[in-house]
Write a protein that holds these residues in place. Sequence first.
Motif, PDB file in Angstrom:
ATOM      1  N   ARG A  53      -5.553 -48.383 -10.780  1.00  0.00           N
ATOM      2  CA  ARG A  53      -5.957 -47.141 -11.310  1.00  0.00           C
ATOM      3  C   ARG A  53      -6.454 -47.359 -12.768  1.00  0.00           C
ATOM      4  NH1 ARG A  53      -1.776 -41.945 -11.576  1.00  0.00           N
ATOM      5  NH2 ARG A  53      -2.452 -42.167  -9.365  1.00  0.00           N
ATOM      6  N   SER A  54      -7.482 -46.414 -13.124  1.00  0.00           N
ATOM      7  CA  SER A  54      -8.021 -46.439 -14.420  1.00  0.00           C
ATOM      8  C   SER A  54      -8.053 -44.772 -14.959  1.00  0.00           C
ATOM      9  CB  SER A  54      -9.231 -47.126 -14.530  1.00  0.00           C
ATOM     10  OG  SER A  54     -10.025 -46.962 -15.765  1.00  0.00           O
ATOM     11  N   THR A  55      -7.512 -44.871 -16.237  1.00  0.00           N
ATOM     12  CA  THR A  55      -7.730 -43.446 -16.840  1.00  0.00           C
ATOM     13  C   THR A  55      -9.085 -43.605 -17.503  1.00  0.00           C
ATOM     14  OG1 THR A  55      -5.523 -43.040 -17.194  1.00  0.00           O
ATOM     15  CG2 THR A  55      -7.127 -41.780 -18.586  1.00  0.00           C
ATOM     16  N   VAL A  56     -10.231 -43.180 -16.793  1.00  0.00           N
ATOM     17  CA  VAL A  56     -11.583 -43.314 -17.205  1.00  0.00           C
ATOM     18  C   VAL A  56     -11.890 -42.871 -18.524  1.00  0.00           C
ATOM     19  CG1 VAL A  56     -13.803 -43.414 -16.602  1.00  0.00           C
ATOM     20  CG2 VAL A  56     -12.075 -43.675 -14.731  1.00  0.00           C
ATOM     21  N   VAL A  57     -11.604 -41.464 -18.817  1.00  0.00           N
ATOM     22  CA  VAL A  57     -11.563 -40.582 -19.935  1.00  0.00           C
ATOM     23  C   VAL A  57     -10.827 -39.743 -20.007  1.00  0.00           C
ATOM     24  CG1 VAL A  57     -13.660 -38.958 -21.168  1.00  0.00           C
ATOM     25  CG2 VAL A  57     -14.283 -40.739 -19.768  1.00  0.00           C
ATOM     26  N   SER A  58     -10.324 -39.587 -21.295  1.00  0.00           N
ATOM     27  CA  SER A  58      -9.266 -38.511 -21.638  1.00  0.00           C
ATOM     28  C   SER A  58     -10.014 -37.558 -22.742  1.00  0.00           C
ATOM     29  CB  SER A  58      -8.074 -39.196 -22.456  1.00  0.00           C
ATOM     30  OG  SER A  58      -7.431 -39.983 -21.511  1.00  0.00           O
ATOM     31  N   GLY A  59      -9.832 -36.383 -22.524  1.00  0.00           N
ATOM     32  CA  GLY A  59     -10.244 -35.335 -23.374  1.00  0.00           C
ATOM     33  C   GLY A  59     -11.659 -34.928 -23.209  1.00  0.00           C
ATOM     34  N   ALA A  60     -12.343 -35.023 -22.008  1.00  0.00           N
ATOM     35  CA  ALA A  60     -13.554 -34.526 -21.629  1.00  0.00           C
ATOM     36  C   ALA A  60     -13.558 -32.979 -21.400  1.00  0.00           C
ATOM     37  CB  ALA A  60     -14.005 -35.211 -20.475  1.00  0.00           C
ATOM     38  N   LYS A  61     -14.688 -32.257 -21.807  1.00  0.00           N
ATOM     39  CA  LYS A  61     -14.738 -30.880 -21.421  1.00  0.00           C
ATOM     40  C   LYS A  61     -14.855 -30.621 -19.992  1.00  0.00           C
ATOM     41  CE  LYS A  61     -16.959 -26.749 -22.490  1.00  0.00           C
ATOM     42  NZ  LYS A  61     -18.510 -26.276 -22.114  1.00  0.00           N
ATOM     43  N   MET A  62     -13.791 -30.358 -19.474  1.00  0.00           N
ATOM     44  CA  MET A  62     -13.787 -30.247 -17.840  1.00  0.00           C
ATOM     45  C   MET A  62     -14.513 -28.919 -17.391  1.00  0.00           C
ATOM     46  SD  MET A  62     -12.551 -31.875 -15.329  1.00  0.00           S
ATOM     47  CE  MET A  62     -11.733 -32.994 -16.482  1.00  0.00           C
ATOM     48  N   SER A  63     -15.682 -29.101 -17.198  1.00  0.00           N
ATOM     49  CA  SER A  63     -16.534 -28.123 -16.979  1.00  0.00           C
ATOM     50  C   SER A  63     -16.887 -28.274 -15.361  1.00  0.00           C
ATOM     51  CB  SER A  63     -17.922 -28.107 -17.518  1.00  0.00           C
ATOM     52  OG  SER A  63     -18.687 -29.192 -17.319  1.00  0.00           O
ATOM     53  N   PRO A  64     -17.428 -27.301 -14.692  1.00  0.00           N
ATOM     54  CA  PRO A  64     -17.589 -27.143 -13.414  1.00  0.00           C
ATOM     55  C   PRO A  64     -19.147 -28.145 -13.306  1.00  0.00           C
ATOM     56  CG  PRO A  64     -17.552 -24.684 -14.222  1.00  0.00           C
ATOM     57  CD  PRO A  64     -17.511 -25.372 -15.464  1.00  0.00           C
ATOM     58  N   ASP A  65     -19.819 -28.404 -14.202  1.00  0.00           N
ATOM     59  CA  ASP A  65     -20.824 -29.516 -14.034  1.00  0.00           C
ATOM     60  C   ASP A  65     -20.045 -30.822 -14.073  1.00  0.00           C
ATOM     61  OD1 ASP A  65     -23.534 -30.344 -14.292  1.00  0.00           O
ATOM     62  OD2 ASP A  65     -23.116 -30.895 -16.215  1.00  0.00           O
ATOM     63  N   LEU A  66     -19.174 -31.321 -14.737  1.00  0.00           N
ATOM     64  CA  LEU A  66     -18.412 -32.171 -14.776  1.00  0.00           C
ATOM     65  C   LEU A  66     -17.593 -32.590 -13.487  1.00  0.00           C
ATOM     66  CD1 LEU A  66     -17.260 -35.191 -15.656  1.00  0.00           C
ATOM     67  CD2 LEU A  66     -15.581 -33.885 -17.079  1.00  0.00           C
ATOM     68  N   GLN A  67     -16.990 -31.655 -13.001  1.00  0.00           N
ATOM     69  CA  GLN A  67     -16.247 -31.775 -11.735  1.00  0.00           C
ATOM     70  C   GLN A  67     -17.143 -31.812 -10.512  1.00  0.00           C
ATOM     71  OE1 GLN A  67     -13.765 -28.027 -11.616  1.00  0.00           O
ATOM     72  NE2 GLN A  67     -12.912 -28.569 -13.519  1.00  0.00           N
ATOM     73  N   ALA A  68     -18.496 -31.072 -10.406  1.00  0.00           N
ATOM     74  CA  ALA A  68     -19.262 -31.519  -9.702  1.00  0.00           C
ATOM     75  C   ALA A  68     -20.056 -32.743  -9.416  1.00  0.00           C
ATOM     76  CB  ALA A  68     -20.636 -30.416  -9.470  1.00  0.00           C
ATOM     77  N   PHE A  69     -20.320 -33.372 -10.691  1.00  0.00           N
ATOM     78  CA  PHE A  69     -20.750 -34.659 -10.831  1.00  0.00           C
ATOM     79  C   PHE A  69     -19.819 -35.846 -10.426  1.00  0.00           C
ATOM     80  CE2 PHE A  69     -20.355 -38.674 -13.348  1.00  0.00           C
ATOM     81  CZ  PHE A  69     -21.663 -39.211 -13.322  1.00  0.00           C
ATOM     82  N   LEU A  70     -18.485 -35.505 -10.575  1.00  0.00           N
ATOM     83  CA  LEU A  70     -17.406 -36.466  -9.992  1.00  0.00           C
ATOM     84  C   LEU A  70     -17.273 -36.364  -8.314  1.00  0.00           C
ATOM     85  CD1 LEU A  70     -14.617 -35.875 -12.744  1.00  0.00           C
ATOM     86  CD2 LEU A  70     -16.166 -37.597 -12.617  1.00  0.00           C
ATOM     87  N   LEU A  71     -17.269 -35.251  -8.102  1.00  0.00           N
ATOM     88  CA  LEU A  71     -17.334 -35.186  -6.622  1.00  0.00           C
ATOM     89  C   LEU A  71     -18.629 -35.646  -5.964  1.00  0.00           C
ATOM     90  CD1 LEU A  71     -15.885 -31.473  -6.136  1.00  0.00           C
ATOM     91  CD2 LEU A  71     -14.713 -33.661  -5.590  1.00  0.00           C
ATOM     92  N   ARG A  72     -19.794 -35.556  -6.496  1.00  0.00           N
ATOM     93  CA  ARG A  72     -20.903 -36.198  -5.704  1.00  0.00           C
ATOM     94  C   ARG A  72     -20.633 -37.844  -5.870  1.00  0.00           C
ATOM     95  NH1 ARG A  72     -23.448 -31.925  -8.743  1.00  0.00           N
ATOM     96  NH2 ARG A  72     -23.995 -33.465 -10.524  1.00  0.00           N
ATOM     97  N   GLN A  73     -20.209 -38.174  -7.043  1.00  0.00           N
ATOM     98  CA  GLN A  73     -20.187 -39.678  -7.356  1.00  0.00           C
ATOM     99  C   GLN A  73     -19.119 -40.321  -6.191  1.00  0.00           C
ATOM    100  OE1 GLN A  73     -22.626 -41.170  -9.337  1.00  0.00           O
ATOM    101  NE2 GLN A  73     -23.015 -39.022  -9.410  1.00  0.00           N
ATOM    102  N   ASN A  74     -18.194 -39.482  -5.888  1.00  0.00           N
ATOM    103  CA  ASN A  74     -17.064 -39.844  -4.937  1.00  0.00           C
ATOM    104  C   ASN A  74     -17.563 -40.065  -3.730  1.00  0.00           C
ATOM    105  OD1 ASN A  74     -14.818 -39.889  -6.584  1.00  0.00           O
ATOM    106  ND2 ASN A  74     -14.214 -37.816  -5.767  1.00  0.00           N
ATOM    107  N   ALA A  75     -18.904 -39.209  -3.397  1.00  0.00           N
ATOM    108  CA  ALA A  75     -19.434 -39.504  -1.982  1.00  0.00           C
ATOM    109  C   ALA A  75     -20.286 -40.799  -1.822  1.00  0.00           C
ATOM    110  CB  ALA A  75     -20.445 -38.203  -1.778  1.00  0.00           C
TER     111      ALA A  75
END
Length: 146
Positions: A61-83
């Motif tokens: 496990r890695s804590t990749v980033v702390s303190g990022a602005k958790m926006s819907p855009d960021l969440q969608a980005f992370l989910l797309r990358q998971n795929a």
Amino acid sequence: MEFETQAQQDCHTKVASWMDQLFGKIPWEKLDDPGFGLFMGSAWVEVRVYPWQEDSVVNIRSTVVSGAKMSPDLQAFLLRQNAEMRFGAFSVNDAGDILFEHTIVGSTCDPNELEASVSAVLAASDDYDDQIVERWGGKRALDRPL
């Protein structure tokens, strides 16, 4: 260091015996609890051994980033990358940290599987931390105290 089960202790001993062989060129250290930490570029990855039923698991496990602005855009980005990922996936913890992790079964883990998993988590974390910080802010492992 205390272990909860014999399977956890056996797996930790096995993983410890491979660390220099697999990661001798990457700075790594033993952690106080059953695990190891590695630095590559701006990423910090922890390899921990946990009990699981009658077996154990190796969680990378890695804590990749702390303190990022958790926006819907960021969440969608992370989910797309998971795929797109072969090993591991992004998640977000209760503190809002962005994690990347992969888990393998301890009793069947071999050096090739451990190396592939750790290398994948290190590479993804080191690559994506810069992308995330640039677009959504926050701090990489290198930028925050461990």
